[in-house]
Design a protein around this motif. Structure first.
Motif, PDB file in Angstrom:
ATOM      1  N   SER A   1       0.840  -1.192   0.000  1.00 42.40           N
ATOM      2  CA  SER A   1       0.000   0.000   0.000  1.00 42.40           C
ATOM      3  C   SER A   1       0.875   1.241   0.000  1.00 42.40           C
ATOM      4  CB  SER A   1      -0.914   0.018   1.230  1.00 42.40           C
ATOM      5  OG  SER A   1      -1.938  -0.938   1.112  1.00 42.40           O
ATOM      6  N   LEU A   2       0.399   2.292  -0.640  1.00 41.24           N
ATOM      7  CA  LEU A   2       1.138   3.551  -0.631  1.00 41.24           C
ATOM      8  C   LEU A   2       0.182   4.706  -0.433  1.00 41.24           C
ATOM      9  CD1 LEU A   2       2.036   4.817  -4.174  1.00 41.24           C
ATOM     10  CD2 LEU A   2       0.703   2.734  -3.886  1.00 41.24           C
ATOM     11  N   THR A   3       0.694   5.734   0.216  1.00 38.49           N
ATOM     12  CA  THR A   3      -0.039   6.969   0.399  1.00 38.49           C
ATOM     13  C   THR A   3       0.955   8.118   0.313  1.00 38.49           C
ATOM     14  OG1 THR A   3      -1.688   8.106   1.761  1.00 38.49           O
ATOM     15  CG2 THR A   3       0.127   7.010   2.931  1.00 38.49           C
TER      16      THR A   3
ATOM     17  N   LEU B   1       3.998   3.506 -11.569  1.00 38.17           N
ATOM     18  CA  LEU B   1       5.401   3.139 -11.778  1.00 38.17           C
ATOM     19  C   LEU B   1       5.744   1.840 -11.051  1.00 38.17           C
ATOM     20  CD1 LEU B   1       6.956   6.689 -11.363  1.00 38.17           C
ATOM     21  CD2 LEU B   1       7.008   5.329 -13.460  1.00 38.17           C
ATOM     22  N   ILE B   2       5.302   1.724  -9.804  1.00 42.31           N
ATOM     23  CA  ILE B   2       5.547   0.500  -9.037  1.00 42.31           C
ATOM     24  C   ILE B   2       4.896  -0.692  -9.744  1.00 42.31           C
ATOM     25  CG2 ILE B   2       5.047  -0.706  -6.873  1.00 42.31           C
ATOM     26  CD1 ILE B   2       5.217   2.041  -5.471  1.00 42.31           C
TER      27      ILE B   2
ATOM     28  N   PHE C   1       5.899 -10.281 -11.384  1.00 46.22           N
ATOM     29  CA  PHE C   1       4.691 -10.845 -10.795  1.00 46.22           C
ATOM     30  C   PHE C   1       3.465 -10.541 -11.652  1.00 46.22           C
ATOM     31  CE2 PHE C   1       7.517  -9.444  -7.332  1.00 46.22           C
ATOM     32  CZ  PHE C   1       7.733 -10.636  -6.661  1.00 46.22           C
ATOM     33  N   LYS C   2       2.426 -11.356 -11.483  1.00 44.89           N
ATOM     34  CA  LYS C   2       1.106 -11.015 -12.020  1.00 44.89           C
ATOM     35  C   LYS C   2       0.464 -10.075 -10.998  1.00 44.89           C
ATOM     36  CE  LYS C   2      -2.810 -11.409 -14.403  1.00 44.89           C
ATOM     37  NZ  LYS C   2      -3.716 -10.588 -13.558  1.00 44.89           N
ATOM     38  N   THR C   3       0.408  -8.799 -11.340  1.00 48.45           N
ATOM     39  CA  THR C   3      -0.037  -7.788 -10.396  1.00 48.45           C
ATOM     40  C   THR C   3      -1.476  -7.352 -10.664  1.00 48.45           C
ATOM     41  OG1 THR C   3       0.787  -5.971 -11.767  1.00 48.45           O
ATOM     42  CG2 THR C   3       2.305  -6.886 -10.130  1.00 48.45           C
ATOM     43  N   THR C   4      -2.113  -6.854  -9.610  1.00 43.69           N
ATOM     44  CA  THR C   4      -3.377  -6.129  -9.728  1.00 43.69           C
ATOM     45  C   THR C   4      -3.216  -4.860  -8.904  1.00 43.69           C
ATOM     46  OG1 THR C   4      -4.688  -8.155  -9.949  1.00 43.69           O
ATOM     47  CG2 THR C   4      -5.858  -6.140  -9.330  1.00 43.69           C
ATOM     48  N   ALA C   5      -3.483  -3.720  -9.511  1.00 43.99           N
ATOM     49  CA  ALA C   5      -3.275  -2.438  -8.834  1.00 43.99           C
ATOM     50  C   ALA C   5      -4.539  -1.598  -8.878  1.00 43.99           C
ATOM     51  CB  ALA C   5      -2.120  -1.675  -9.489  1.00 43.99           C
ATOM     52  N   THR C   6      -4.595  -0.636  -7.976  1.00 41.52           N
ATOM     53  CA  THR C   6      -5.696   0.324  -7.945  1.00 41.52           C
ATOM     54  C   THR C   6      -5.902   0.915  -9.332  1.00 41.52           C
ATOM     55  OG1 THR C   6      -5.237   0.909  -5.643  1.00 41.52           O
ATOM     56  CG2 THR C   6      -6.478   2.507  -6.946  1.00 41.52           C
TER      57      THR C   6
ATOM     58  N   GLY D   1      -0.522  -7.579  -4.999  1.00 38.61           N
ATOM     59  CA  GLY D   1      -1.489  -6.494  -5.053  1.00 38.61           C
ATOM     60  C   GLY D   1      -0.867  -5.157  -4.685  1.00 38.61           C
ATOM     61  N   ILE D   2      -1.292  -4.102  -5.371  1.00 36.99           N
ATOM     62  CA  ILE D   2      -0.777  -2.744  -5.121  1.00 36.99           C
ATOM     63  C   ILE D   2      -1.987  -1.851  -4.870  1.00 36.99           C
ATOM     64  CG2 ILE D   2       0.574  -0.823  -6.030  1.00 36.99           C
ATOM     65  CD1 ILE D   2       1.790  -3.024  -7.994  1.00 36.99           C
ATOM     66  N   VAL D   3      -2.068  -1.294  -3.662  1.00 36.29           N
ATOM     67  CA  VAL D   3      -3.255  -0.566  -3.234  1.00 36.29           C
ATOM     68  C   VAL D   3      -2.889   0.860  -2.845  1.00 36.29           C
ATOM     69  CG1 VAL D   3      -5.171  -0.489  -1.597  1.00 36.29           C
ATOM     70  CG2 VAL D   3      -4.309  -2.705  -2.405  1.00 36.29           C
ATOM     71  N   GLU D   4      -3.405   1.808  -3.613  1.00 36.92           N
ATOM     72  CA  GLU D   4      -3.220   3.227  -3.295  1.00 36.92           C
ATOM     73  C   GLU D   4      -4.235   3.648  -2.238  1.00 36.92           C
ATOM     74  OE1 GLU D   4      -3.889   7.518  -5.533  1.00 36.92           O
ATOM     75  OE2 GLU D   4      -3.328   5.774  -6.729  1.00 36.92           O
TER      76      GLU D   4
END
Length: 424
Positions: free
Chosen positions: A94-96, A107-108, A116-121, A145-148
């Motif tokens: 997670s990023l904020t 970018l991440i 990786f097989k990613t899923t992002a916000t 997973g990448i969560v904003e």
């Protein structure tokens, strides 16, 4: 309907909708409420449009076995997302931060997707509804997973961490954003640092900018961290080579040439490089990921139109990002420049002071014609040309379009200054 039962239905359907106007076949419709609407009233309509189920929280609208009653629809959505996150058991980052969250997230994602097989916000769906929807967009094929996470008041990041339960995290920066809700800059730092608090308490891992004195101080006694700086004192040494107009940096003798403008984007790129390095993604792959990313959605876009080069950075603005944009603009080559600056929102009692500071900074720009737009800028004490509304600016510029100029367009989302492109 309890969370486990709702999750079983979700695994069958794999699709969530919160907008009855955009129903897809076999989706589950969550009847959320807003200030001006009550989703419960659209439950029957959602089924008629093809939804398999509708989730409501007002018993009078339960007119079918396929309409599921819960205590609170929003809470049910959030609990379902947390249940699904635990069900998947994948690593989540997670990023904020005050500025650059969405660009950094993209970018991440570009970097991590090399391994990786990613899923992002998607976009900036980063609030109490967007974070659950992001988690529910992940499935068994998702490896990372990448969560904003966005916030405009205390305890919001803490709440979102309770839903997403991130294993990794980073904060882009601490700036003058949402000052009204956070109660000043110190409130911003406390609010954004709730991500650090979660990761530290849950034995998570932090990525950080060692050039940022706030981050380095807060994390000085933390062992589970990995950082970057330009001084060679952190885990990854990353040098900024140029930002005129695009950011070029160097990592271990590898030159990375991005499509992002402004030295302020150095930190966003460097954070993605740092994270890719930690996860053992080869540097040539990191370079390719960064260089393949092109900004969109009014964020640091370069648009060549007629004889002008336009820097469109009109997605949002606050004092920190406006200051950074003007500093970068002043350093760009070119003898003829134009800056169109729109009001900055959500500053509360600081609004007059912060707009005056930006106006005074803009007055010092060399070879630059500056136009200030919005009621806050209109009230500043400045010799610069001011317009109370976008419409006034538009009417003025119709017959005064610059030529052979570098043009910066910067303002808060509510100003929608990208509309001026039709004139330019």
């Amino acid at each position: 309907m309890n969370t486990e039962g709702l999750h079983s239905l979700f695994l069958e359907k794999r699709s969530i909708s919160t907008d009855s106007r955009k129903i897809e076949e076999n989706t589950i419709f969550f009847a959320l409420k807003g200030e001006n609407f009550n989703g419960n009233t659209f439950a029957r309509q959602a089924l008629e449009k093809g939804a398999s189920y509708a989730v409501i929280d007002e018993a009078e609208y339960k007119t079918s076995d396929r309409i599921l009653l819960v205590d609170d629809v929003l809470t049910a959505l959030q609990q379902l997302a947390n249940f699904h996150r635990k069900h998947l058991g994948i690593p989540i980052l997670s990023l904020t931060g005050s500025n650059g969250k969405t660009t950094t997230k993209e970018l991440i994602n570009s970097v991590l997707s090399r391994k990786f097989k990613t899923t992002a916000t998607l976009g900036n769906l980063n609030n109490h509804i967007g974070v659950p929807l992001t988690l529910l967009s992940m499935d068994k094929t998702t490896e990372f997973g990448i969560v904003e996470m966005g916030a405009n008041h205390q305890k919001e990041i803490e709440f979102l961490c309770g839903i997403a339960e991130p294993n990794y995290g980073c904060i882009t920066n601490f700036g003058k954003a949402h000052l009204e809700g956070f109660g000043g800059v110190e409130g911003v730092i406390r609010g954004k640092s709730e991500l650090y608090d979660h990761l530290i308490n849950e034995n998570g891992f932090v990525f950080y900018n060692n050039d940022d004195p706030i981050q380095s101080e807060k994390l000085k006694d933390i062992s589970r961290k990995f950082g970057f700086d330009h001084r060679g004192q952190a885990d990854v040494h990353i040098s900024l080579l140029s930002a005129d107009p695009f950011v070029k940096l160097e990592v271990r003798d590898e030159i990375i040439e991005s499509h992002l403008i402004g030295s302020y984007n150095y930190n966003n790129i460097a954070l993605a490089v740092c994270i890719g390095t930690y996860f053992d993604i080869p540097l040539p792959e990191i370079k390719a990921a960064i260089e393949s990313y092109t900004p969109q959605n009014n964020r640091s876009q370069i648009i060549n139109k007629n004889s002008n080069k336009i820097i469109l950075d009109a997605y949002n603005a606050n004092p920190s990002s406006m200051n950074a944009a003007l500093e970068n603009f002043s350093g760009l080559s070119g003898t003829k420049k134009t800056a169109l600056l729109g009001d900055m929102f959500e500053l509360g009692s600081s609004a007059a002071e912060e707009h005056q500071k930006i106006a005074e900074m803009a007055e010092k720009l060399e070879n630059t014609e500056v136009f200030l737009v919005g009621v806050n800028f209109f009230d500043t004490n400045t010799s610069l040309r001011k317009f109370k509304s976008y419409e006034e600016l538009r009417d003025f510029m119709k017959d005064r379009v610059p030529d052979n100029s570098t043009i910066l367009i910067k303002g808060s989302r509510g100003m929608a200054l990208e509309r001026i492109l039709d004139i330019l």
